[in-house]
Each structure stands twice: as C-alpha cells, then as structure tokens.
Design an enzyme around this catalytic site. Sequence first.
Site, PDB file in Angstrom:
ATOM      1  CD  GLU A 141      34.086  41.316  34.315  1.00  0.00           C
ATOM      2  OE1 GLU A 141      35.224  41.490  34.543  1.00  0.00           O
ATOM      3  OE2 GLU A 141      33.418  40.964  34.419  1.00  0.00           O
TER       4      GLU A 141
ATOM      5  CD  GLU B  72      36.111  40.333  27.612  1.00  0.00           C
ATOM      6  OE1 GLU B  72      36.355  41.518  28.216  1.00  0.00           O
ATOM      7  OE2 GLU B  72      35.663  39.263  28.571  1.00  0.00           O
TER       8      GLU B  72
END
Lengths: 419, 425
Positions: free
Chosen positions: B69, B141
């Site tokens: 993604e 992240e």
Amino acid sequence: MQKYISNGFSLNTIHEDKFKTITITCDLIEPLNINDFAKRALLAELFETNNADYPTQTKLARQLSKMYGASFGTNLLRYGNLSIIRINLSIPNPKFIPGNHALLLRDAINFLNSILMRPLVSNNAFDNDTFNLQKSNMQKYISSITDDKQYYSSVKLKEYYYQNDNRGKFLFGDVSQYDKINSSDEYQYYKSVIKQDNLRISVLGDFDDETLMSYINQINISNRDKIYKIDYYKHAESEVKCITEDTNATQSNLNMAYNFPVYYDSDDFFAALLFNAIFGGSSQSKLFKNVREKYSLAYYANSMFNSLNGVMMINSGIDASNAKKVQSIINEQLKAIQNKNINVDILKSVKAEMISSKKAILDNPRQSLEQEFANSLLNRKLSFEQWCENIDSVSIDEIAKVAQKVDLQTVFLLKGDNK
Amino acid sequence: MIEFKYPQYNENVYKEQLKNGLTVVIEPKKGFQKTYASLTVKYGSIDNTFISYDDEKKEMPAGIAHFLEHKMFDKDGYDAMDIFSKYGASSNAFTSFNRTSYLFSCTNYIKENLNTLLDFVQEPYFNDKKVDKEKGIIAQEIKMYNNDPNASLYFNTIQNMYPDSHLNVDIAGTVKSIKKITSDDLYTAHKTFYQPSNMQLNIVGNVNPEKVLKIVMENQKKHNFLPAQKIKRIQPLSKRINYFNQRKMDVFGTKVAVGIKGDSELGKDIKYELSISLLLEILFSEDSDNYAYLYNNGIIDDSFGFDFDCNKNFNFAIIAGDTEYPNDFIMNIKKILINAISNLDNYIDELELIKREEIGQHILIMNSIEATANNLGDSDNNFVNLFDEVNLINNITIDNLKEYGSKFILDENIISNVIFPYSDK
C-alpha cells in the site's frame, strides 16, 4: 440567521437541506481562569452525566435512544484566552424516520434545556454520588494522559512554551485541584457559569426558524454583564529552551514550538497559512518530503500554525538517536523557505488543496458550525471567494518574508526507545 | 448499470461490473461539494500465504499488504499524491486484515482524479532501493502503534483469539518481518491480488453516474491486464485460543479486554452481524442496567467500549476499558454474556429502543460522503448497503437475537487480556 436573544446569548441558524440530521451546538464561553480549570472540566462531565429530568445516566441515555439515536456529548475547548464548554447534540431529520415525529426538534431543545438549566442538585450542591464518581474519574483521566505519548508530549510542549500564561496550562486542571473542591463549590461555580458565561446556540439543517425560536425562547437566559472577546497572545522572546524527559516507550516524540507573531487579522495571515502548509502542514510539505520521504526518519512530521496565539508547533515520532539529525533537517527546510527555495508547482498544488478543503467544510455539519463559530468569535466576515482570492494571490516572496518571523523557543523531547 | 432506489431517503445507488471484472458502485449526492472515491482490493494482512499468479506457493513476510500500500504511491520520479494534490485532491490509503483501500476526495477535476487513482493502483513500479528506504518509515509507523496502549490491547486480544492464524500478527507486520520484503515480493503480490476482478471502486458525491462510469470504462481500456485468475489464499482455520494473557506497559492504570471469538461460518450472514451488534448494545450500551451497575461501582469508566467486527472469514467482539478492578471487570462481563440469552425475554422493550438508536446512527452516516462510501457493501455480503441495513434492522426480533446469540456466546470462545502498569508506579 444571527439573532440576539439577550445580551451575550445568541442564536445562529443555518438552513441546509442536503443533510439528513439537524445539528445543534451550544457553546458556553468565558475567559480562561486557572483557578476554575478543574471545576469547569467537571461541569462539562456533569452536564453529560445526568440532570433533574434524567436523574441517572441510564435514563439520560434512554432518552437519547428514544430521540432516534440522537448523538450527544460535551467537550472542553480552548480558543486563545477563552475557555469553551461545547454541548453537541444532533437528531435525525423527522422526515427520514418511520412514523410521525414532528416534535423531535422540540424534544431535542427541551433536552438541551434540561442539561443547562436543570442540574441534579440538592441542598445547594450537586448530587454527591454523581459528583464524587465524576471527580474520581476525571482524576484518573488526568493521571492517564501519559499513556498517550503523542498527546502528552504536545501538552508538555505547550506548558513549557507559554510558561506562566494560562494558555499553556492543561485545560482539565491537575489532580490536586480536584482534591480541593466539593459538590457545593461545584454548584456555586455552575451558578456563576449560567449567570455570566456568554452563550451561543447554533442550529444547522432543514427546519423552520419561527418554530425553533418558540422552543429556544423557553431557555431562560438573562442578559450578561460582559461580552468576552479574543485577546492576542504576545510571547516574551527568550533563549531556546531544550527539555528532555525519559519514558518507557518504543518511540520518541520530538516537539518544537516557534514564536510566530502573525494573527488571524494580520496582513500576512494568508502568507502564514501557506508558509505552514509548505513547511509541514500538508503532504506536499518540506517536512513530509524530507524528514519522512527522503531521510526515512519518521512516519509523521507535521507543523501547525495557531493564529490566535501567534505560534507554530511541530510534532514528530522518531528514534531518540536521530533527534539531533531530525532537528537539523527541520532547520534546513525552514532556511530553504526563508531563502525562497519553494517550488512553483508545489505552491500551486498546495493552494488548490487548501481551497478544496475549505469548500469541503460545507459538506460536514459540525465543521460548518465550527467555521461559523470561529468567524463570529473573531468578527471575521470573509466570503469564500475572497478567501480563495487571498490564498491565490500569495507569492513566494511573501511566504519567504513571513517565514523570517518564526523564532524557535522550545524543544521538548519525550525520550522513549526501549527496543 | 443496475439502479437501487431508496425513495424514503432520496438516494439511489448504481452498480456495474465491467468486462475486466472491476465492480463499480456509485452514489450521487446532490448539493454536496465533495466527491470521494475509494478503490478497494480484497487483499489484507491475513492473505500472507497464497498460490501466486504463476502457480507457486508463496509465504510472504508479515506486513506485506500494508507495505505494498505504501509503495504503490511511489512512482518513477514522482509520487501519486503529488498528482492528486495538483488537482486539489487529498489522497490516502489504509490496510486492514482483509482489504487494502486507496482513496481521494476532491471538489473539482473528478475525471483527472479518477484516472490518477486507477492508474497508480493498477500500474506497479518498484525497485529495491525504494523498497529499502520505505523500511525506516514503516518501522516508525509500527513503533507508533506499539506505543499506543489501547491499540496494543485491541490487536493483542485478537492475536490471542486467533493464535494459529494470520490474524496473529499486527497488520503492519513487525520491524523484523518488514526487513525481509523485496521488490520481487511486491510484484508477486500485486500481480496475484490486484486484478480488476478482485477490486471494487466506490464513488460517492457530486457526480452523474453515467458520466463517471464512462470515465472509468475509458480508463480501463488503456490498461493491459493479465487474464483474470481465481485467487487461491491459504488461510488456516483457527482452532486454538489463548484464554488469558497479561503483560506490562508504561500505563497509569490497568486496561482489560474481553474477547469473544465467533464461528467463522456465520460471518457471511448479514442478519447474524446485525443481531449480534444489537445484542451487544442491549447488554453493554449506556442504555443498559449492566452499564449503570458497572459504572456506578467503579468497575468501568468513560473509557469503556465494545466493538463487533464481522467479516466473511472471521468475526469477533471485543469489550474493553480501563479499570482498577480487572478481576471484577472480567468476571462481570463474562457473567453478563453467559446469562444473556436466558434473560432476553425481559428485553423486548430495550430491543425496540436500541433499534431506534441504530436507525438514527445509520441516518447520521448518510450525512457523510466518506462514511457512506465505506458502507456500500461488496460481493462478500451481496452488496447490502447502509440503506438496506435500516430495513433489516427494523425486522430483527428477540428470537433472532436468541438464535444467533446462542451460537455466538459460548463459554469456550471467551478470552481475557490485561495490560498492567509497571509495578514501580
């Protein structure tokens, strides 16, 4: 429609039939007073919990369900020098629910009246059980803000940046403040709020003004002595302060605050908006493209500009060992903007994105009301077209010039890095 | 295009499947400024093991769907976000257990933005240098999520319900697992899963359905796709369960979650999904006597919440909150659950109330372009959308709750999970 029901109590209505709900906001406005922080935060909680008409949380929740899943909640907000208790309420437009519910709006305004005017009180004090439970919950909540490292580090940055100004103090007060208040102190405070706070009710959706007015008129709010206004914050410049706090966490949070004396009514306000977007306020920004994309040092590195307080703040989640490097990249990017090193195409894109998001506010009832609220508080009357023109006309030179005004004041590093 | 009419809400939904297999669902919203589009691939973190397009069994490093993604945006010399931005659009993407979605919202240049969306998701461009660079970003992240105790508790509870399946790893993978990802892996995953027949495009906003469909059809003609292939996922059926788990984190108070693992066969039935959601509302919402009892006794506070996640291949509920009394929390929640079905006859009025509440919440969703787009249904649930759901909710009875509830709430499917503060606090 903007209507003054009494001095300091206004009703603002926006008619819009594209939404399937009627959205109601009630704002109670007064200047920040550090001594009242705990009482005010508790009052917002008590409003949400029960009242004389719905004396338990369960009864109150069931009334909301009866009103077809009306959503309801209170918030405590800060606008510069002002503290705002916001009551949010929304109901489905009766047109869209089965059966005849023509009086749903009346029920909603009555519900609002119960919250504001009919607290659960006995012997000149808030109901003791309710009060004690909410007090202990608030103390737990305040103690647990350290759980959320991002939030906690932004709270600490403000505290260090504003030093002794109330704008930097944690809006919910501190735990010891709560120890000192009892249910009758709280009730006295409630009475002063109902007597003095400026009040603004806003309603957005598809409804009839006159009918609404007939409901609102039942809320008995007297004239206010004072109308509260936004004040500028002028920062006393000092040497850069760097504070490091250790914590047990997988990541470190680097937060920085710059004095940036540009305000919502300054001539260079629009240049400042664009400077922020170019610096760290968008996905096209220098911080995103460099700290994240080029150097892979962070997942997020954002800047935010507050035009009520003339400040710009940066936050980022990084490895502690990279803190120096990240700071120097941030600094380089700032210098680049000050030296007019701004890509024309990126500036165009950023402008297009800002104009698009401004337009999109009208698709969200809460955001529309928020925009109206801010405009009325700031006495701002710019049309959408003028706003776009002002954005469009900002040049690279103007951005570089306004960028000269930032001055780093505070660096707060919440140092985590347990591997 | 098939048209579905919902006159009671003044809304119409249009659906079409293109020749290449791409499903397009369009909902025009009059008076709105914005148009929002999402292109969703049926590919998520649990699809780690599969037979690839060239017929080889692949076992990919955890987190590859999410990594892919991220990398889709990064093109030769530019980023897809830059193009969106040029047309005033903001774009984003997210990965869940079983889906990857790419989206934009804009107020202008719908054609340009739709083309950008389809082009960047359907045309891969990866190289090892770029893949390596992304590892630092995603590592941060992952660390950001790991730092969030509530997210940690939630995902860890799922992992304990499904210890022997691909649900046992975080969606983004681990700092270690993503290090192994190569650009070849990304190409393999893209070729296997990013087939038009495995994708759905939802468009909601200020659009004319015929016109936007034409834009999409024109665009698809420009792309060359491999012939559609049936996707063979290898997803072990979870048989094990960890009944109790505890650990320590830097938190002020104790956090508890109770998890209920549903029968994976039942998740396809929309009535099951709605019945269980209503049942949980009756048991634990602020309307309930249970909530009042637990709240007034200090066993739960305002952090209390619950959630039912229902998918084709897995479904579970999580009931969680901060508490000073973790044992009482777990005992009480379990007791309420176990006794729920036999008490249901006393809750006929409550069900009507909760149904009202749910219908109101659905009407609220219709206000939001984004939320509407995320609730238009897909082939996993026969395209039941939020408008259909209102009618279904209206027809749910106490007997439905009993029937489905007794299949859902089984003692052997209930687990608990606790995060304690470090003791030196």
